[in-house]
Design an enzyme around this catalytic site. Structure first.
Site, PDB file in Angstrom:
ATOM      1  N   SER A  37       0.865  -1.178   0.000  1.00 45.97           N
ATOM      2  CA  SER A  37       0.000   0.000   0.000  1.00 45.97           C
ATOM      3  C   SER A  37       0.907   1.235   0.000  1.00 45.97           C
ATOM      4  CB  SER A  37      -0.866  -0.019   1.262  1.00 45.97           C
ATOM      5  OG  SER A  37      -1.654   1.144   1.324  1.00 45.97           O
ATOM      6  N   GLY A  38       0.617   2.173  -0.889  1.00 42.34           N
ATOM      7  CA  GLY A  38       1.428   3.388  -0.981  1.00 42.34           C
ATOM      8  C   GLY A  38       2.669   3.240  -1.830  1.00 42.34           C
ATOM      9  N   SER A  39       2.876   2.057  -2.420  1.00 45.60           N
ATOM     10  CA  SER A  39       4.081   1.872  -3.253  1.00 45.60           C
ATOM     11  C   SER A  39       3.943   2.638  -4.573  1.00 45.60           C
ATOM     12  CB  SER A  39       4.335   0.383  -3.520  1.00 45.60           C
ATOM     13  OG  SER A  39       3.232  -0.203  -4.192  1.00 45.60           O
ATOM     14  N   LYS A  41       1.073   1.861  -6.989  1.00 43.74           N
ATOM     15  CA  LYS A  41       0.342   1.084  -8.004  1.00 43.74           C
ATOM     16  C   LYS A  41      -0.707   1.945  -8.719  1.00 43.74           C
ATOM     17  CE  LYS A  41      -1.152  -1.838  -4.891  1.00 43.74           C
ATOM     18  NZ  LYS A  41      -0.583  -1.178  -3.686  1.00 43.74           N
ATOM     19  N   SER A  42      -1.539   2.631  -7.940  1.00 39.62           N
ATOM     20  CA  SER A  42      -2.632   3.417  -8.546  1.00 39.62           C
ATOM     21  C   SER A  42      -2.070   4.573  -9.367  1.00 39.62           C
ATOM     22  CB  SER A  42      -3.563   3.974  -7.467  1.00 39.62           C
ATOM     23  OG  SER A  42      -4.041   2.933  -6.661  1.00 39.62           O
ATOM     24  N   SER A 109      -1.916  -7.779  -3.777  1.00 40.24           N
ATOM     25  CA  SER A 109      -1.660  -9.199  -4.104  1.00 40.24           C
ATOM     26  C   SER A 109      -0.379  -9.693  -3.424  1.00 40.24           C
ATOM     27  CB  SER A 109      -1.619  -9.427  -5.618  1.00 40.24           C
ATOM     28  OG  SER A 109      -1.066  -8.366  -6.349  1.00 40.24           O
TER      29      SER A 109
END
Ligand SMILES: Nc1ncnc2c1ncn2[C@@H]1O[C@H](COP(=O)(O)OS(=O)(=O)O)[C@@H](OP(=O)(O)O)[C@H]1O
Ligand SMILES: Nc1ncnc2c1ncn2[C@@H]1O[C@H](COP(=O)(O)OP(=O)(O)O)[C@@H](O)[C@H]1O
Length: 200
Positions: A37-39, A41-42, A109
């Site tokens: 989370s926060g890497s 991706k979005s 994932s």
């Protein structure tokens, strides 16, 4: 979950994936972004879609936060629920690929086994796993939704990286290091890879 195909027969259409790809003018495949989370991706999915759109390429983003509002709103974050989340998303991504559209899936994932399961749904050249790599420390500094802070305070259970594992991908097709390079550079790397493999 019941799985019986005994009385179910696949119904074939006249128009198939090839025809749909031809009319779209490009091939279709799944790009699977995995990372903490926060890497990023979005952010990468959105920028990538924008760049591909301007090259006349049809895409559709499947994003964990959004899919969990609808299709998967009955699932939580236990290992079993994450597996079911990803199984369903894999099936949806496959439908998009069949429709001739490039599906960009952005999901934490976290388990190797679940990513392998999704990969096995696709032909070898139709699934591209991209590890969105970023140190946990940097993700916590970014904390775009304040979730790490809440997880550290014990307010969110089974939070990836804090109280649930993230297994680093063993052999992804591509790694983008978001704590070293900008969103723009990471997207350039992905587009370069797709062009080099003649996928776009
Ligand atoms: N316990 C826990 N662990 C991890 N993430 C959590 C959790 N609770 C809520 N969230 C929010 O849900 C988003 C991740 O959903 P995913 O569907 O991508 O997760 S998974 O692939 O099933 O592991 C994730 O979004 P991203 O930050 O975009 O990764 C979080 O916003
Ligand atoms: N190279 C990069 N790639 C992606 N995001 C980055 C990068 N560098 C900084 N960021 C920032 O990190 C945050 C990542 O958030 P987000 O895209 O929501 O991640 P995720 O979807 O993995 O949770 C954003 O605020 C984004 O602007």
């Amino acid at each position: 979950m019941g799985t019986s195909f005994k009385n179910i027969v696949w119904h074939h259409g006249v128009i198939g994936r090839r025809e749909r790809q031809r009319i779209n003018g490009h091939g279709s495949f799944a790009l699977w972004l995995t990372g903490l989370s926060g890497s990023g991706k979005s952010s990468i999915a959105v920028e990538l879609e924008n760049r591909l759109y301007h090259e006349g390429i049809r895409t559709y983003i499947l994003d964990g936060d959004n899919i969990r509002h609808g299709l998967n709103n009955n699932l939580g974050f236990s290992p079993e629920d994450r597996k079911e989340n990803l199984r369903r998303v894999g099936e949806v991504a496959k439908l998009f690929v069949d429709a001739g559209v490039i599906s960009i899936a952005a999901f934490i994932s976290p388990y190797n086994e679940d990513r392998s399961m999704v990969r096995s749904m696709f032909a070898a050249n139709e699934f591209i796993e991209i590890y969105v790599s970023c140190s946990l420390e940097q993700c916590e500094v970014r904390d775009p939704k304040g979730l790490y802070k809440r997880a550290r305070a014990g307010e969110i259970r089974q939070f990836t990286g804090i109280s649930a594992p993230y297994e680093v991908p063993l052999s992804p097709e591509l790694v983008v290091e978001t704590d070293k390079y900008s969103v723009h550079d990471c997207v350039n790397l992905i587009i370069g890879y797709l062009k080099q493999r003649c996928l776009i």
